[in-house]
Design an enzyme around this catalytic site. Structure first.
Site, PDB file in Angstrom:
ATOM      1  N   ASP A   1     -62.186 -47.757 -21.238  1.00  0.00           N
ATOM      2  CA  ASP A   1     -61.580 -49.053 -20.970  1.00  0.00           C
ATOM      3  C   ASP A   1     -62.295 -49.754 -19.820  1.00  0.00           C
ATOM      4  OD1 ASP A   1     -59.851 -51.209 -20.519  1.00  0.00           O
ATOM      5  OD2 ASP A   1     -58.069 -50.015 -20.932  1.00  0.00           O
TER       6      ASP A   1
ATOM      7  N   HIS B   1     -61.161 -52.892 -18.497  1.00  0.00           N
ATOM      8  CA  HIS B   1     -60.292 -53.956 -17.991  1.00  0.00           C
ATOM      9  C   HIS B   1     -60.019 -53.753 -16.505  1.00  0.00           C
ATOM     10  CE1 HIS B   1     -59.450 -54.072 -22.334  1.00  0.00           C
ATOM     11  NE2 HIS B   1     -59.302 -55.362 -22.120  1.00  0.00           N
TER      12      HIS B   1
END
Length: 146
Positions: free
Chosen positions: A13, A15
């Site tokens: 990920d 983010h």
């Protein structure tokens, strides 16, 4: 307060917005924060907790594959002989329809608390203080209630 929190985004990920907001809020609340950034492995969380004498690990994930990324994480923490409060939050499952069900799965994986992507930083901080038995100072109480 001198509690140290290890913060990062697990797995593949990328983010970063959520952990940036959390880092600022945790720092303002008096925590020492070690921000691992994005795409952090389980071992990076553990190594940082060891190196910085961490008290808590906050894992973030928004891309929906946190369950795969977190399998075996608490066993690795135990193998490292660490006593950590562990939280996870974000969009933890693809098609996450029933958060209660998702939360239960992560509690079964060993997380002390599980938060959805709508959780405000203040809620996580209050939970962290409660779980770590950290009393608020008079000045902090006055600032919060003003």
């Amino acid at each position: 307060m001198s509690a140290t929190v290890i913060l990062g985004v697990i797995g593949s990920d990328a983010h970063a917005v959520g952990i940036t907001i959390l880092e600022q809020a945790l720092s303002a609340a008096g925590f020492e924060v070690v921000n691992l950034g994005v795409q952090s492995s389980q071992q990076e969380f553990i190594a940082a907790a060891e190196a910085h004498e961490g008290d808590a690990v906050l894992v973030s994930s928004l891309y929906g594959h946190a369950e795969q990324d977190c399998r075996g994480f608490h066993e690795a923490i135990e193998d490292a002989d660490l006593d950590l409060v562990t939280y996870i939050g974000g969009n933890l499952a693809v098609g996450q329809d029933d958060f209660a069900e998702t939360s239960e799965r992560f509690r079964e994986l060993g997380f002390d608390r599980v938060f959805d992507s709508e959780t405000r930083p203040e809620e996580a901080i209050a939970a962290l203080k409660a779980d770590m038995n950290i009393a608020e100072s008079e000045a902090e109480r006055a600032r919060i209630t003003s």
